[in-house]
Design a protein around this motif. Structure first.
Motif, PDB file in Angstrom:
ATOM      1  N   ALA A   1       7.270  -2.631  -4.170  1.00 37.86           N
ATOM      2  CA  ALA A   1       7.024  -3.225  -5.488  1.00 37.86           C
ATOM      3  C   ALA A   1       6.111  -4.441  -5.410  1.00 37.86           C
ATOM      4  CB  ALA A   1       8.355  -3.601  -6.142  1.00 37.86           C
ATOM      5  N   SER A   2       5.993  -5.029  -4.219  1.00 36.20           N
ATOM      6  CA  SER A   2       5.140  -6.212  -4.029  1.00 36.20           C
ATOM      7  C   SER A   2       3.741  -5.853  -3.527  1.00 36.20           C
ATOM      8  CB  SER A   2       5.800  -7.174  -3.023  1.00 36.20           C
ATOM      9  OG  SER A   2       7.092  -7.566  -3.453  1.00 36.20           O
TER      10      SER A   2
ATOM     11  N   LEU B   1       3.476   4.293  -7.402  1.00 34.27           N
ATOM     12  CA  LEU B   1       2.810   4.406  -8.705  1.00 34.27           C
ATOM     13  C   LEU B   1       3.706   3.906  -9.830  1.00 34.27           C
ATOM     14  CD1 LEU B   1       1.117   7.850  -8.136  1.00 34.27           C
ATOM     15  CD2 LEU B   1      -0.093   5.796  -8.877  1.00 34.27           C
ATOM     16  N   ASN B   2       4.983   4.243  -9.765  1.00 37.41           N
ATOM     17  CA  ASN B   2       5.909   3.799 -10.806  1.00 37.41           C
ATOM     18  C   ASN B   2       6.160   2.301 -10.774  1.00 37.41           C
ATOM     19  OD1 ASN B   2       6.595   6.126 -12.347  1.00 37.41           O
ATOM     20  ND2 ASN B   2       7.730   6.920 -10.609  1.00 37.41           N
ATOM     21  N   MET B   3       5.842   1.660  -9.646  1.00 34.86           N
ATOM     22  CA  MET B   3       6.019   0.216  -9.525  1.00 34.86           C
ATOM     23  C   MET B   3       4.713  -0.554  -9.740  1.00 34.86           C
ATOM     24  SD  MET B   3       8.568   0.051  -6.268  1.00 34.86           S
ATOM     25  CE  MET B   3      10.216   0.739  -6.344  1.00 34.86           C
ATOM     26  N   GLY B   4       3.642   0.154 -10.071  1.00 38.94           N
ATOM     27  CA  GLY B   4       2.405  -0.526 -10.407  1.00 38.94           C
ATOM     28  C   GLY B   4       1.351  -0.568  -9.319  1.00 38.94           C
ATOM     29  N   ALA B   5       1.645   0.002  -8.139  1.00 36.56           N
ATOM     30  CA  ALA B   5       0.652   0.044  -7.061  1.00 36.56           C
ATOM     31  C   ALA B   5      -0.220   1.292  -7.214  1.00 36.56           C
ATOM     32  CB  ALA B   5       1.339   0.044  -5.702  1.00 36.56           C
ATOM     33  N   VAL B   6      -1.270   1.362  -6.419  1.00 37.28           N
ATOM     34  CA  VAL B   6      -2.130   2.540  -6.355  1.00 37.28           C
ATOM     35  C   VAL B   6      -1.763   3.331  -5.106  1.00 37.28           C
ATOM     36  CG1 VAL B   6      -4.505   3.378  -6.147  1.00 37.28           C
ATOM     37  CG2 VAL B   6      -4.019   1.346  -7.534  1.00 37.28           C
ATOM     38  N   SER B   7      -1.579   4.630  -5.256  1.00 36.64           N
ATOM     39  CA  SER B   7      -1.263   5.484  -4.109  1.00 36.64           C
ATOM     40  C   SER B   7      -2.491   6.298  -3.718  1.00 36.64           C
ATOM     41  CB  SER B   7      -0.110   6.439  -4.442  1.00 36.64           C
ATOM     42  OG  SER B   7       1.113   5.740  -4.512  1.00 36.64           O
ATOM     43  N   ILE B   8      -2.836   6.238  -2.427  1.00 36.77           N
ATOM     44  CA  ILE B   8      -3.929   7.032  -1.867  1.00 36.77           C
ATOM     45  C   ILE B   8      -3.306   8.007  -0.879  1.00 36.77           C
ATOM     46  CG2 ILE B   8      -6.055   6.981  -0.518  1.00 36.77           C
ATOM     47  CD1 ILE B   8      -6.511   4.129  -1.495  1.00 36.77           C
TER      48      ILE B   8
ATOM     49  N   PRO C   1       1.614  12.765 -10.285  1.00 35.76           N
ATOM     50  CA  PRO C   1       0.453  12.563 -11.164  1.00 35.76           C
ATOM     51  C   PRO C   1      -0.111  11.147 -11.076  1.00 35.76           C
ATOM     52  CG  PRO C   1       2.155  13.778 -12.319  1.00 35.76           C
ATOM     53  CD  PRO C   1       2.758  13.355 -11.009  1.00 35.76           C
ATOM     54  N   GLY C   2      -1.440  11.051 -10.968  1.00 31.36           N
ATOM     55  CA  GLY C   2      -2.114   9.763 -10.876  1.00 31.36           C
ATOM     56  C   GLY C   2      -2.450   9.334  -9.466  1.00 31.36           C
ATOM     57  N   THR C   3      -1.980  10.083  -8.457  1.00 29.97           N
ATOM     58  CA  THR C   3      -2.292   9.760  -7.063  1.00 29.97           C
ATOM     59  C   THR C   3      -3.786   9.946  -6.801  1.00 29.97           C
ATOM     60  OG1 THR C   3      -0.106  10.543  -6.379  1.00 29.97           O
ATOM     61  CG2 THR C   3      -1.770  10.313  -4.653  1.00 29.97           C
ATOM     62  N   VAL C   4      -4.381   8.993  -6.088  1.00 29.40           N
ATOM     63  CA  VAL C   4      -5.772   9.127  -5.651  1.00 29.40           C
ATOM     64  C   VAL C   4      -5.783  10.028  -4.415  1.00 29.40           C
ATOM     65  CG1 VAL C   4      -7.825   7.916  -4.831  1.00 29.40           C
ATOM     66  CG2 VAL C   4      -6.325   6.831  -6.521  1.00 29.40           C
ATOM     67  N   LEU C   5      -6.530  11.123  -4.486  1.00 31.94           N
ATOM     68  CA  LEU C   5      -6.501  12.132  -3.434  1.00 31.94           C
ATOM     69  C   LEU C   5      -7.760  12.103  -2.572  1.00 31.94           C
ATOM     70  CD1 LEU C   5      -5.246  15.161  -5.560  1.00 31.94           C
ATOM     71  CD2 LEU C   5      -3.858  13.725  -4.057  1.00 31.94           C
ATOM     72  N   PHE C   6      -7.585  12.416  -1.295  1.00 34.86           N
ATOM     73  CA  PHE C   6      -8.719  12.685  -0.428  1.00 34.86           C
ATOM     74  C   PHE C   6      -8.432  13.981   0.332  1.00 34.86           C
ATOM     75  CE2 PHE C   6      -5.832  10.293   2.249  1.00 34.86           C
ATOM     76  CZ  PHE C   6      -5.913  10.926   3.480  1.00 34.86           C
ATOM     77  N   LYS C   7      -9.471  14.607   0.827  1.00 35.69           N
ATOM     78  CA  LYS C   7      -9.325  15.895   1.494  1.00 35.69           C
ATOM     79  C   LYS C   7      -8.524  15.749   2.778  1.00 35.69           C
ATOM     80  CE  LYS C   7     -12.005  19.886   3.108  1.00 35.69           C
ATOM     81  NZ  LYS C   7     -11.173  20.818   2.338  1.00 35.69           N
ATOM     82  N   ASN C   8      -7.540  16.611   2.950  1.00 33.79           N
ATOM     83  CA  ASN C   8      -6.691  16.573   4.130  1.00 33.79           C
ATOM     84  C   ASN C   8      -7.525  16.645   5.405  1.00 33.79           C
ATOM     85  OD1 ASN C   8      -4.407  16.728   5.803  1.00 33.79           O
ATOM     86  ND2 ASN C   8      -4.409  18.969   5.709  1.00 33.79           N
ATOM     87  N   GLY C   9      -7.302  15.682   6.318  1.00 32.40           N
ATOM     88  CA  GLY C   9      -8.010  15.655   7.589  1.00 32.40           C
ATOM     89  C   GLY C   9      -9.330  14.912   7.570  1.00 32.40           C
ATOM     90  N   ASP C  10      -9.742  14.406   6.405  1.00 30.98           N
ATOM     91  CA  ASP C  10     -11.046  13.740   6.270  1.00 30.98           C
ATOM     92  C   ASP C  10     -10.873  12.219   6.364  1.00 30.98           C
ATOM     93  OD1 ASP C  10     -13.554  12.779   5.576  1.00 30.98           O
ATOM     94  OD2 ASP C  10     -13.887  14.297   4.031  1.00 30.98           O
ATOM     95  N   TYR C  11     -10.934  11.699   7.597  1.00 32.85           N
ATOM     96  CA  TYR C  11     -10.772  10.253   7.784  1.00 32.85           C
ATOM     97  C   TYR C  11     -11.858   9.467   7.074  1.00 32.85           C
ATOM     98  CZ  TYR C  11     -10.965   5.627   9.837  1.00 32.85           C
ATOM     99  OH  TYR C  11     -11.033   4.264   9.986  1.00 32.85           O
ATOM    100  N   GLU C  12     -13.089   9.940   7.106  1.00 33.68           N
ATOM    101  CA  GLU C  12     -14.193   9.191   6.512  1.00 33.68           C
ATOM    102  C   GLU C  12     -13.997   8.999   5.008  1.00 33.68           C
ATOM    103  OE1 GLU C  12     -16.429   7.560   8.105  1.00 33.68           O
ATOM    104  OE2 GLU C  12     -15.605   8.295  10.004  1.00 33.68           O
TER     105      GLU C  12
END
Length: 333
Positions: A247-248, A269-276, A285-296
């Motif tokens: 939450a912090s 997300l429910n506590m106000g942070a951004v999830s990647i 819903p609302g999660t920021v997604l990146f391609k699995n295995g793509d570190y860059e």
């Protein structure tokens, strides 16, 4: 009514997907009793839970408990296991007038002899089988489970007020000059915690706190690792303290290469942070997604966050389509 009489499994400790889910069921008072198969003096019983909490010493003791307490009852009993091996407990129980509900929390199920054998013997005893992913639902259908008893469900329930403190956490560093990133999970290679350290370690504009639980193939490496000054490990932190830290935070990171949902992704997300998070599975819903295995791509999102650039300009987001919190009753999604 969104309620079952008995939930069988456990609550923290130990900490894990199964025990966290049952903790939420109890804190939301969706059951009248929790029967814990993993007795401990350090159990984290939700303050809001109004039901009964019982500990039995393993599966053999549960059989005795069942025969004495539930043999002649007509209860809805909800069994929670991580893998099909746990179904052996249900297999040997006489149903009598009870109803048996089952969920397996491991997202990936292998169609091996053991799984087929258990489910075919159990198929007539199960009143509901909750599938936690579409792939799991297809798996159950293929091995012969009656489609009428399969219900596709998310295993997410939002935290309640008693689950964390709204004030600042004493475990994480917070100030206006640094962003706070949090990651969590087992010290296992599938969590890719080393990605988080590589992307954030040594920066003067961010702190990274990684909350580790249990054992894994990278535990010794992490225990002996010389960490950058802005990276911190926390081992086996109680749920309340972890939730307060979450939450912090500003960002929660989940670069897993295997996953079934990621409860902390949703909590952040429910506590106000951004999830990647990686797109390896359905996310909240609302999660920021990146391609699995793509570190860059993962690193680029972190750089954009630290550079003050809105992630919405370049990121993909998990949609709201087909998502709802866990419930016992109602139709399948």
């Amino acid at each position: 009514m969104n309620f079952v009489d008995v939930v069988v499994g456990g609550i923290p400790e130990p900490i894990g997907g199964v025990t966290n889910f049952i903790y939420r069921l109890a804190s939301n008072n969706m059951t009248g009793e929790v029967v814990d198969l993993y007795p401990s003096k350090k159990k984290d019983i939700p303050k809001s839970f109004r039901g009964k909490f019982s500990q039995v010493n393993g599966r053999k003791s549960f059989y005795l408990y069942y025969f004495f307490i539930y043999f002649f009852s007509k209860k809805k009993i909800f069994f929670n296991f991580s893998s099909p091996k746990g179904l052996f407990l249900v297999l040997l129980l006489p149903k009598r007038g009870n109803k048996f509900y089952v969920v397996l929390h491991h997202g990936e199920l292998c169609c091996n002899f053991l799984t087929l054998y258990f489910f075919r013997l159990l198929s007539g005893k199960l009143d509901r089988v909750y599938a936690i992913t579409p792939t799991q639902k297809v798996f159950y259908e293929k091995i012969g489970i009656d489609d009428r008893v399969i219900f596709l469900r998310s295993t997410y329930l939002p935290p309640v007020e008693d689950d964390f403190c709204h004030g600042k956490s004493s475990l994480v560093h917070t100030n206006k000059k640094h962003l706070v990133f949090i990651a969590s999970g087992y010290p296992s290679s599938i969590y890719n915690h080393d990605w988080c350290i590589k992307a954030i370690g040594g920066r003067n504009d961010a702190f990274l706190h990684i909350f580790m639980y249990g054992d894994g193939d990278k535990k010794e490496q992490f225990l002996n690792m010389e960490l950058p000054v802005n990276v911190f490990f926390h081992w086996d932190t109680p749920s309340f303290d972890f939730m307060t830290a979450l939450a912090s935070s500003d960002y929660y990171l989940r670069p897993t290469s295997r996953d079934s949902f990621g409860i902390a992704v949703a909590d952040a997300l429910n506590m106000g942070a951004v999830s990647i998070a990686s797109d390896v599975c359905k996310r909240y819903p609302g999660t920021v997604l990146f391609k699995n295995g793509d570190y860059e791509q993962f690193k680029r999102l972190i750089d954009e966050a630290l550079g003050g650039r809105p992630l919405s300009l370049s990121a993909n987001f998990e949609s709201h389509n087909g998502f709802s919190p866990f419930c016992f009753e109602g139709e399948t999604l």
